[in-house]
Design a protein around this motif. Structure first.
Motif, PDB file in Angstrom:
ATOM      1  N   ARG A 190       5.207   6.779  10.539  1.00 18.48           N
ATOM      2  CA  ARG A 190       6.276   7.247   9.668  1.00 18.48           C
ATOM      3  C   ARG A 190       6.149   6.618   8.283  1.00 18.48           C
ATOM      4  O   ARG A 190       5.934   5.407   8.168  1.00 18.48           O
ATOM      5  N   VAL A 191       6.292   7.448   7.254  1.00 19.29           N
ATOM      6  CA  VAL A 191       6.295   6.976   5.870  1.00 19.29           C
ATOM      7  C   VAL A 191       7.579   7.436   5.206  1.00 19.29           C
ATOM      8  O   VAL A 191       7.960   8.601   5.296  1.00 19.29           O
ATOM      9  N   CYS A 192       8.251   6.490   4.536  1.00 23.60           N
ATOM     10  CA  CYS A 192       9.373   6.825   3.661  1.00 23.60           C
ATOM     11  C   CYS A 192       8.949   6.505   2.240  1.00 23.60           C
ATOM     12  O   CYS A 192       8.587   5.366   1.931  1.00 23.60           O
ATOM     13  N   SER A 193       8.985   7.513   1.382  1.00 20.04           N
ATOM     14  CA  SER A 193       8.585   7.346  -0.018  1.00 20.04           C
ATOM     15  C   SER A 193       9.829   7.173  -0.881  1.00 20.04           C
ATOM     16  O   SER A 193      10.746   7.997  -0.839  1.00 20.04           O
ATOM     17  N   ALA A 194       9.847   6.084  -1.674  1.00 23.07           N
ATOM     18  CA  ALA A 194      11.027   5.751  -2.477  1.00 23.07           C
ATOM     19  C   ALA A 194      10.743   5.938  -3.961  1.00 23.07           C
ATOM     20  O   ALA A 194       9.707   5.490  -4.466  1.00 23.07           O
ATOM     21  N   GLU A 195      11.657   6.590  -4.660  1.00 21.95           N
ATOM     22  CA  GLU A 195      11.556   6.794  -6.107  1.00 21.95           C
ATOM     23  C   GLU A 195      12.952   7.136  -6.632  1.00 21.95           C
ATOM     24  O   GLU A 195      13.924   7.029  -5.901  1.00 21.95           O
ATOM     25  N   LYS A 196      13.017   7.509  -7.908  1.00 18.95           N
ATOM     26  CA  LYS A 196      14.267   7.980  -8.504  1.00 18.95           C
ATOM     27  C   LYS A 196      14.010   9.347  -9.145  1.00 18.95           C
ATOM     28  O   LYS A 196      14.130   9.531 -10.359  1.00 18.95           O
ATOM     29  N   SER A 197      13.662  10.302  -8.303  1.00 14.37           N
ATOM     30  CA  SER A 197      13.326  11.637  -8.794  1.00 14.37           C
ATOM     31  C   SER A 197      14.529  12.359  -9.370  1.00 14.37           C
ATOM     32  O   SER A 197      14.376  13.374 -10.064  1.00 14.37           O
ATOM     33  N   ASN A 198      15.730  11.850  -9.110  1.00 13.14           N
ATOM     34  CA  ASN A 198      16.922  12.514  -9.628  1.00 13.14           C
ATOM     35  C   ASN A 198      17.130  12.264 -11.115  1.00 13.14           C
ATOM     36  O   ASN A 198      17.767  13.067 -11.807  1.00 13.14           O
ATOM     37  N   VAL A 199      16.576  11.157 -11.640  1.00 10.65           N
ATOM     38  CA  VAL A 199      16.795  10.827 -13.049  1.00 10.65           C
ATOM     39  C   VAL A 199      15.510  10.500 -13.810  1.00 10.65           C
ATOM     40  O   VAL A 199      15.554  10.327 -15.028  1.00 10.65           O
ATOM     41  N   MET A 200      14.374  10.393 -13.126  1.00 11.11           N
ATOM     42  CA  MET A 200      13.123   9.999 -13.778  1.00 11.11           C
ATOM     43  C   MET A 200      12.048  11.048 -13.538  1.00 11.11           C
ATOM     44  O   MET A 200      11.779  11.424 -12.393  1.00 11.11           O
ATOM     45  N   ASP A 201      11.410  11.515 -14.605  1.00  9.56           N
ATOM     46  CA  ASP A 201      10.337  12.497 -14.457  1.00  9.56           C
ATOM     47  C   ASP A 201       9.142  11.897 -13.724  1.00  9.56           C
ATOM     48  O   ASP A 201       8.471  12.592 -12.946  1.00  9.56           O
ATOM     49  N   SER A 202       8.868  10.619 -13.944  1.00  7.16           N
ATOM     50  CA  SER A 202       7.776   9.985 -13.214  1.00  7.16           C
ATOM     51  C   SER A 202       8.105   9.942 -11.722  1.00  7.16           C
ATOM     52  O   SER A 202       7.210  10.074 -10.878  1.00  7.16           O
ATOM     53  N   GLY A 203       9.383   9.773 -11.387  1.00  2.00           N
ATOM     54  CA  GLY A 203       9.798   9.798  -9.992  1.00  2.00           C
ATOM     55  C   GLY A 203       9.672  11.185  -9.388  1.00  2.00           C
ATOM     56  O   GLY A 203       9.317  11.341  -8.217  1.00  2.00           O
ATOM     57  N   LEU A 204       9.968  12.208 -10.185  1.00  2.00           N
ATOM     58  CA  LEU A 204       9.813  13.585  -9.707  1.00  2.00           C
ATOM     59  C   LEU A 204       8.354  13.895  -9.440  1.00  2.00           C
ATOM     60  O   LEU A 204       8.011  14.488  -8.415  1.00  2.00           O
ATOM     61  N   LEU A 205       7.466  13.472 -10.351  1.00  6.73           N
ATOM     62  CA  LEU A 205       6.035  13.659 -10.117  1.00  6.73           C
ATOM     63  C   LEU A 205       5.603  12.917  -8.867  1.00  6.73           C
ATOM     64  O   LEU A 205       4.828  13.442  -8.060  1.00  6.73           O
ATOM     65  N   TRP A 206       6.087  11.683  -8.694  1.00  4.22           N
ATOM     66  CA  TRP A 206       5.755  10.885  -7.510  1.00  4.22           C
ATOM     67  C   TRP A 206       6.106  11.662  -6.243  1.00  4.22           C
ATOM     68  O   TRP A 206       5.275  11.793  -5.335  1.00  4.22           O
ATOM     69  N   ARG A 207       7.316  12.204  -6.178  1.00 13.07           N
ATOM     70  CA  ARG A 207       7.739  12.941  -4.981  1.00 13.07           C
ATOM     71  C   ARG A 207       6.871  14.175  -4.767  1.00 13.07           C
ATOM     72  O   ARG A 207       6.459  14.470  -3.631  1.00 13.07           O
ATOM     73  N   GLU A 208       6.555  14.894  -5.825  1.00 14.76           N
ATOM     74  CA  GLU A 208       5.757  16.118  -5.702  1.00 14.76           C
ATOM     75  C   GLU A 208       4.339  15.819  -5.225  1.00 14.76           C
ATOM     76  O   GLU A 208       3.800  16.516  -4.351  1.00 14.76           O
ATOM     77  N   VAL A 209       3.726  14.767  -5.772  1.00 15.15           N
ATOM     78  CA  VAL A 209       2.354  14.421  -5.399  1.00 15.15           C
ATOM     79  C   VAL A 209       2.297  13.940  -3.954  1.00 15.15           C
ATOM     80  O   VAL A 209       1.401  14.336  -3.189  1.00 15.15           O
ATOM     81  N   VAL A 210       3.247  13.078  -3.548  1.00 16.71           N
ATOM     82  CA  VAL A 210       3.265  12.589  -2.168  1.00 16.71           C
ATOM     83  C   VAL A 210       3.487  13.742  -1.193  1.00 16.71           C
ATOM     84  O   VAL A 210       2.831  13.825  -0.150  1.00 16.71           O
ATOM     85  N   THR A 211       4.387  14.654  -1.543  1.00 19.89           N
ATOM     86  CA  THR A 211       4.667  15.800  -0.676  1.00 19.89           C
ATOM     87  C   THR A 211       3.436  16.686  -0.530  1.00 19.89           C
ATOM     88  O   THR A 211       3.102  17.137   0.583  1.00 19.89           O
ATOM     89  N   ASP A 212       2.742  16.925  -1.639  1.00 20.77           N
ATOM     90  CA  ASP A 212       1.548  17.776  -1.605  1.00 20.77           C
ATOM     91  C   ASP A 212       0.432  17.130  -0.796  1.00 20.77           C
ATOM     92  O   ASP A 212      -0.219  17.792   0.022  1.00 20.77           O
ATOM     93  N   LEU A 213       0.200  15.833  -0.990  1.00 20.30           N
ATOM     94  CA  LEU A 213      -0.842  15.128  -0.233  1.00 20.30           C
ATOM     95  C   LEU A 213      -0.518  15.149   1.254  1.00 20.30           C
ATOM     96  O   LEU A 213      -1.413  15.365   2.096  1.00 20.30           O
ATOM     97  N   HIS A 214       0.722  14.949   1.594  1.00 20.41           N
ATOM     98  CA  HIS A 214       1.135  14.978   2.997  1.00 20.41           C
ATOM     99  C   HIS A 214       0.834  16.324   3.631  1.00 20.41           C
ATOM    100  O   HIS A 214       0.282  16.403   4.738  1.00 20.41           O
ATOM    101  N   ALA A 215       1.171  17.394   2.940  1.00 20.09           N
ATOM    102  CA  ALA A 215       0.941  18.734   3.481  1.00 20.09           C
ATOM    103  C   ALA A 215      -0.548  19.021   3.655  1.00 20.09           C
ATOM    104  O   ALA A 215      -0.949  19.672   4.628  1.00 20.09           O
ATOM    105  N   ARG A 216      -1.372  18.507   2.733  1.00 26.02           N
ATOM    106  CA  ARG A 216      -2.813  18.776   2.774  1.00 26.02           C
ATOM    107  C   ARG A 216      -3.535  17.974   3.845  1.00 26.02           C
ATOM    108  O   ARG A 216      -4.368  18.512   4.571  1.00 26.02           O
TER     109      ARG A 216
END
Length: 357
Positions: free
Chosen positions: A185-211
């Motif tokens: 299990r992996v929990c990825s932590a960021e602040k995607s609600n207020v930070m663009d770098s956090g939004l990118l972090w969530r998108e990249v982790v999600t994409d890598l996970h799916a691939r």
């Protein structure tokens, strides 16, 4: 023969590193460890001796070693030094030179220390979290950075949070690979609600996970919620993936779960085949430096991580962790754990447990 470079550094660093050296000597004399050990000045000690926190010679020695184990850097003695050559700049420079981008910070609560935690026993019993912190990017390295004077005479401080897809992917791979060998299990932590770098972090982790890692359970959590959950229900986490800033803060908070920050080891890893950097995360603790009361277990556990991950001595690593556990079971406690023994006495207890085991 494998090589280990010791960088004792500042504050309590030399004291806890001395216990690491004693454990290495015992393992060499009694358990067949073949390891060449060298030492170099680092941090404030290097500033005093050489005018810079990390000399070219120390950097080159680190890059030529199989593993590097440091004690701690910094302290009020060097607070007036220019930021570019402060002790902490030496640490950042070493991490950059070694290209160690993934910081592994295990958080465990030994059974003997359940009552040492500030949380209730039922909250921390059986705790086993691996925090994976990105180490060479983010706000600590982003540009522009500095303090500027505005036209009206006021001043403005600037730090820039920057991440690229490649930086996020490589540390996320480390987290997913570790999870496959743990609770998956992996929990990825960021602040995607207020930070663009956090939004990118969530998108990249999600994409890598799916691939590549769909077999691993992935969840996302805002970093401030993670801070709350670590003291509410920490056992929900298996591998916790974070950026540089949030990982720094959250892993220090997690230190209280184990009973003391003096129990927390860490490993910083780069690409396969490159040397790892190992360190206790307790800092230089200048208020107790030189008193012989610091807890050396985080440094000794950092050695165990080095034995496992960089020095091809997994069996000795497991034996050393078992010895730490046995020493605690036997009642050995430094002051941070509510006891009275000193740094060397705790080292004695671990060595005695090694001999008995």
């Amino acid at each position: 023969m494998k090589t280990l470079l010791l960088l004792p550094g500042d504050g309590i660093g030399p004291e806890v590193t001395a216990e690491v050296r004693r454990v290495v000597a015992w393992l060499a004399d009694h358990a067949g460890l073949r390891l060449e050990v060298a030492e170099a000045a680092f941090g404030g000690a290097s500033i005093d001796a050489h005018g810079v926190p990390l000399t070219d010679a120390a950097r080159d020695a680190a890059l030529a070693s199989d593993a590097v184990l440091m004690g701690a850097v910094g302290g009020p003695r060097w607070s007036g030094v220019a930021r570019a050559i402060r002790p902490e700049a030496g640490l950042l420079g070493l991490r950059t030179a070694m290209q160690v981008f993934a910081n592994l910070r295990p958080v465990q609560c030994f059974d003997a220390l359940i009552d040492a935690s500030t949380l209730k026993p039922e909250v921390v019993r059986g705790l086993d979290i691996m925090i994976v912190r990105e180490l060479t990017g983010g706000v600590y390295f982003g540009q522009p950075k500095g303090i500027e004077t505005l036209p009206d005479g006021s001043r403005r401080g600037i730090d820039t949070q920057v991440y690229t897809t490649a930086e996020i992917e490589r540390v996320a791979r480390t987290a997913f690979d570790l999870a496959r060998r743990r609770g998956n299990r992996v929990c990825s932590a960021e602040k995607s609600n207020v930070m663009d770098s956090g939004l990118l972090w969530r998108e990249v982790v999600t994409d890598l996970h799916a691939r590549d890692y769909a077999d691993v359970a992935l969840s996302h959590m805002l970093a401030d919620n993670v801070a709350m959950q670590l003291v509410h229900n920490p056992r929900q986490f298996d591998v916790l993936l974070t950026d540089n800033l949030f990982g720094d803060i959250l892993s220090d908070e997690a230190g209280m779960l184990s009973g003391s920050i003096g129990m927390l080891a860490s490993a910083a890893l780069g690409a396969p085949g490159t040397p790892g950097l190992y360190e206790p995360i307790h800092g230089s603790a200048p208020d107790i430096a030189g008193k012989g009361v610091a807890n050396p277990l985080a440094a000794i556990m950092s050695l165990a991580m080095a034995l496992q991950l960089s020095l091809d001595e997994a069996d000795l690593a497991a034996r050393l962790v078992a010895a730490v556990s046995a020493a605690l079971d036997g009642g050995a406690r430094t002051r941070d754990l509510g006891g009275t023994i000193g740094t060397r006495e705790m080292g004695d207890a671990v060595i005695a447990a090694l001999a008995a085991g």
